[in-house]
Design a protein around this motif. Sequence first.
Motif, PDB file in Angstrom:
ATOM      1  N   THR A   1       0.834  -1.188   0.000  1.00 49.96           N
ATOM      2  CA  THR A   1       0.000   0.000   0.000  1.00 49.96           C
ATOM      3  C   THR A   1       0.877   1.249   0.000  1.00 49.96           C
ATOM      4  OG1 THR A   1       0.000  -0.190   2.389  1.00 49.96           O
ATOM      5  CG2 THR A   1      -1.930  -1.028   1.234  1.00 49.96           C
ATOM      6  N   PRO A   2       0.343   2.364  -0.513  1.00 46.17           N
ATOM      7  CA  PRO A   2       1.066   3.627  -0.335  1.00 46.17           C
ATOM      8  C   PRO A   2       1.082   3.968   1.151  1.00 46.17           C
ATOM      9  CG  PRO A   2      -0.981   3.945  -1.604  1.00 46.17           C
ATOM     10  CD  PRO A   2      -0.925   2.507  -1.212  1.00 46.17           C
ATOM     11  N   ASN A   3       2.140   4.670   1.593  1.00 54.43           N
ATOM     12  CA  ASN A   3       2.264   4.985   3.011  1.00 54.43           C
ATOM     13  C   ASN A   3       1.479   6.257   3.323  1.00 54.43           C
ATOM     14  OD1 ASN A   3       2.988   5.296   5.600  1.00 54.43           O
ATOM     15  ND2 ASN A   3       5.178   5.604   5.245  1.00 54.43           N
ATOM     16  N   ARG A   4       0.170   6.088   3.599  1.00 54.91           N
ATOM     17  CA  ARG A   4      -0.627   7.260   3.980  1.00 54.91           C
ATOM     18  C   ARG A   4      -1.709   6.853   4.972  1.00 54.91           C
ATOM     19  NH1 ARG A   4      -5.179   6.563   1.186  1.00 54.91           N
ATOM     20  NH2 ARG A   4      -5.016   5.665  -0.896  1.00 54.91           N
ATOM     21  N   VAL A   5      -2.265   7.868   5.634  1.00 53.23           N
ATOM     22  CA  VAL A   5      -3.215   7.631   6.727  1.00 53.23           C
ATOM     23  C   VAL A   5      -4.427   6.833   6.240  1.00 53.23           C
ATOM     24  CG1 VAL A   5      -4.804   8.791   8.319  1.00 53.23           C
ATOM     25  CG2 VAL A   5      -2.523   9.745   7.906  1.00 53.23           C
ATOM     26  N   GLY A   6      -4.775   5.797   6.976  1.00 48.10           N
ATOM     27  CA  GLY A   6      -6.054   5.134   6.764  1.00 48.10           C
ATOM     28  C   GLY A   6      -6.105   4.130   5.645  1.00 48.10           C
ATOM     29  N   VAL A   7      -4.954   3.838   5.015  1.00 47.50           N
ATOM     30  CA  VAL A   7      -5.024   3.004   3.813  1.00 47.50           C
ATOM     31  C   VAL A   7      -5.466   1.574   4.133  1.00 47.50           C
ATOM     32  CG1 VAL A   7      -2.579   2.334   3.671  1.00 47.50           C
ATOM     33  CG2 VAL A   7      -3.915   2.584   1.589  1.00 47.50           C
ATOM     34  N   LEU A   8      -4.990   1.038   5.268  1.00 40.43           N
ATOM     35  CA  LEU A   8      -5.390  -0.329   5.613  1.00 40.43           C
ATOM     36  C   LEU A   8      -6.885  -0.380   5.919  1.00 40.43           C
ATOM     37  CD1 LEU A   8      -4.640  -3.261   6.092  1.00 40.43           C
ATOM     38  CD2 LEU A   8      -4.019  -2.658   8.435  1.00 40.43           C
ATOM     39  N   SER A   9      -7.375   0.641   6.598  1.00 40.67           N
ATOM     40  CA  SER A   9      -8.808   0.641   6.917  1.00 40.67           C
ATOM     41  C   SER A   9      -9.640   0.789   5.636  1.00 40.67           C
ATOM     42  CB  SER A   9      -9.128   1.679   7.986  1.00 40.67           C
ATOM     43  OG  SER A   9      -9.621   2.836   7.415  1.00 40.67           O
ATOM     44  N   GLU A  10      -9.103   1.480   4.614  1.00 41.10           N
ATOM     45  CA  GLU A  10      -9.808   1.558   3.323  1.00 41.10           C
ATOM     46  C   GLU A  10      -9.922   0.171   2.686  1.00 41.10           C
ATOM     47  OE1 GLU A  10      -7.699   4.351   0.838  1.00 41.10           O
ATOM     48  OE2 GLU A  10      -8.129   5.993   2.226  1.00 41.10           O
ATOM     49  N   LEU A  11      -8.838  -0.591   2.751  1.00 40.55           N
ATOM     50  CA  LEU A  11      -8.861  -1.942   2.169  1.00 40.55           C
ATOM     51  C   LEU A  11      -9.921  -2.780   2.868  1.00 40.55           C
ATOM     52  CD1 LEU A  11      -5.060  -2.911   1.902  1.00 40.55           C
ATOM     53  CD2 LEU A  11      -6.515  -1.896   0.169  1.00 40.55           C
ATOM     54  N   LEU A  12      -9.910  -2.736   4.203  1.00 43.22           N
ATOM     55  CA  LEU A  12     -10.829  -3.588   4.969  1.00 43.22           C
ATOM     56  C   LEU A  12     -12.271  -3.135   4.780  1.00 43.22           C
ATOM     57  CD1 LEU A  12      -8.726  -4.147   8.205  1.00 43.22           C
ATOM     58  CD2 LEU A  12      -8.791  -5.487   6.109  1.00 43.22           C
ATOM     59  N   THR A  13     -12.469  -1.826   4.621  1.00 48.44           N
ATOM     60  CA  THR A  13     -13.822  -1.316   4.389  1.00 48.44           C
ATOM     61  C   THR A  13     -14.373  -1.843   3.065  1.00 48.44           C
ATOM     62  OG1 THR A  13     -13.310   0.652   5.648  1.00 48.44           O
ATOM     63  CG2 THR A  13     -15.202   0.810   4.175  1.00 48.44           C
ATOM     64  N   GLU A  14     -13.519  -1.943   2.040  1.00 49.83           N
ATOM     65  CA  GLU A  14     -13.974  -2.475   0.741  1.00 49.83           C
ATOM     66  C   GLU A  14     -14.530  -3.892   0.913  1.00 49.83           C
ATOM     67  OE1 GLU A  14     -14.313  -0.843  -1.893  1.00 49.83           O
ATOM     68  OE2 GLU A  14     -12.918   0.835  -1.829  1.00 49.83           O
ATOM     69  N   LEU A  15     -13.914  -4.661   1.810  1.00 52.29           N
ATOM     70  CA  LEU A  15     -14.380  -6.033   2.050  1.00 52.29           C
ATOM     71  C   LEU A  15     -15.691  -5.997   2.842  1.00 52.29           C
ATOM     72  CD1 LEU A  15     -10.957  -7.637   3.076  1.00 52.29           C
ATOM     73  CD2 LEU A  15     -12.009  -7.604   0.818  1.00 52.29           C
ATOM     74  N   ALA A  16     -15.686  -5.211   3.914  1.00 49.74           N
ATOM     75  CA  ALA A  16     -16.861  -5.163   4.801  1.00 49.74           C
ATOM     76  C   ALA A  16     -18.107  -4.700   4.050  1.00 49.74           C
ATOM     77  CB  ALA A  16     -16.572  -4.239   5.986  1.00 49.74           C
ATOM     78  N   LEU A  17     -17.938  -3.687   3.183  1.00 52.42           N
ATOM     79  CA  LEU A  17     -19.076  -3.142   2.428  1.00 52.42           C
ATOM     80  C   LEU A  17     -19.755  -4.205   1.578  1.00 52.42           C
ATOM     81  CD1 LEU A  17     -17.642   0.225   1.066  1.00 52.42           C
ATOM     82  CD2 LEU A  17     -19.536  -0.082   2.668  1.00 52.42           C
ATOM     83  N   ARG A  18     -18.987  -5.194   1.158  1.00 53.23           N
ATOM     84  CA  ARG A  18     -19.536  -6.253   0.293  1.00 53.23           C
ATOM     85  C   ARG A  18     -19.867  -7.514   1.085  1.00 53.23           C
ATOM     86  NH1 ARG A  18     -15.755  -3.273  -2.343  1.00 53.23           N
ATOM     87  NH2 ARG A  18     -16.462  -2.397  -4.327  1.00 53.23           N
ATOM     88  N   GLY A  19     -19.874  -7.426   2.401  1.00 50.51           N
ATOM     89  CA  GLY A  19     -20.223  -8.569   3.245  1.00 50.51           C
ATOM     90  C   GLY A  19     -19.216  -9.703   3.154  1.00 50.51           C
ATOM     91  N   ILE A  20     -17.947  -9.340   2.907  1.00 54.24           N
ATOM     92  CA  ILE A  20     -16.917 -10.382   2.726  1.00 54.24           C
ATOM     93  C   ILE A  20     -16.201 -10.628   4.048  1.00 54.24           C
ATOM     94  CG2 ILE A  20     -14.739 -10.905   1.549  1.00 54.24           C
ATOM     95  CD1 ILE A  20     -15.812  -9.201  -0.811  1.00 54.24           C
ATOM     96  N   ASN A  21     -16.135 -11.900   4.428  1.00 49.63           N
ATOM     97  CA  ASN A  21     -15.520 -12.266   5.707  1.00 49.63           C
ATOM     98  C   ASN A  21     -14.009 -12.398   5.560  1.00 49.63           C
ATOM     99  OD1 ASN A  21     -15.436 -13.018   8.397  1.00 49.63           O
ATOM    100  ND2 ASN A  21     -15.647 -15.201   7.920  1.00 49.63           N
ATOM    101  N   LEU A  22     -13.299 -11.637   6.399  1.00 51.59           N
ATOM    102  CA  LEU A  22     -11.837 -11.688   6.417  1.00 51.59           C
ATOM    103  C   LEU A  22     -11.429 -12.883   7.270  1.00 51.59           C
ATOM    104  CD1 LEU A  22      -9.282  -9.811   5.755  1.00 51.59           C
ATOM    105  CD2 LEU A  22      -9.580  -8.987   8.090  1.00 51.59           C
TER     106      LEU A  22
END
Length: 296
Positions: free
Chosen positions: A194-215
Amino acid sequence: MPRIAYFGPQGTFTEQAALRFEGELVPVETIPLAFAALRKGETEFACVPIENSVEGAVPATLDALVRDEPVVAVAETVLDVRFSILVRPGTREIKTIASHPHALAQVREWIAAELPGVTSIATSSTAAAAAAVERGEFDAAVTAPVAVHHYALEEFAVDVLDVPDARTRFLLLAQPGQLPEPTGADRTSVVVTTPNRVGVLSELLTELALRGINLTGLESRPQKGKLGTYRFYIDVEGHIAEPRIGDALAALHRHSREIRFLGSFPKADHEPVEAHNDEFAAAAAWVDAVRKGERG
Ligand SMILES: O=C(O)C(=O)Cc1ccccc1
């Protein structure tokens, strides 16, 4: 019969895992060598450990997955892990005990209680430790139960384990181009930087959560030579052939600097995944119809 390079030598846990797949088993001494055999085309498959329920991910496997040419997982299997302590017949005193670091870590308390003061030594695998004990290099080895049949050693103790129910997951890897059919109980694995910037990991996880995808898994490994920057290994339930998974992976692609697909394959537990595929298909059909002016 396809050939499967496995993290050996004979008598490792990985051999036990590889025996569950159909193929001619080819032992190699290290995890990187199993990947090399596959990448060079010497074998069609490679079998390697990926994670343990007590010790966590296997770093050598995580690193080899991103190095060199891509390879993909086409299957996984999970083994219950319990250890035997093997010694040369007639051994009276144990001063040194050897094994793979993952094995030593899982019997540390047992060693402290039963063999206080012994020195633990890391070897490339549990079976390599057995071979070294056979050669007289160490006094005892922490091994898979089957190792006693492959080496001229005897059991000092069996069923040794600090944490009950420890399990290890193994992957069967192949060259890209082999995508197993969706089964409704699948896992998909990717690695992203990921690029080194604020919140990037949470953006990735949100993309999964929004689609009901279980991590089901999230591991980070430092990028070699760049302290403070990481690769994230992401496991989710579902198959890339499913629209919501394909969509989510496309979103991860947009958020990452680099992304590598590591496979979609049946989960070892065969537990069906709640996919909501019908709802996603109905929603896509509605958007299509709106675009064509057929629906509002
Ligand atoms: O060394 C082995 O036997 C392996 O296959 C790696 C390993 C080590 C400890 C637990 C599970 C797998």
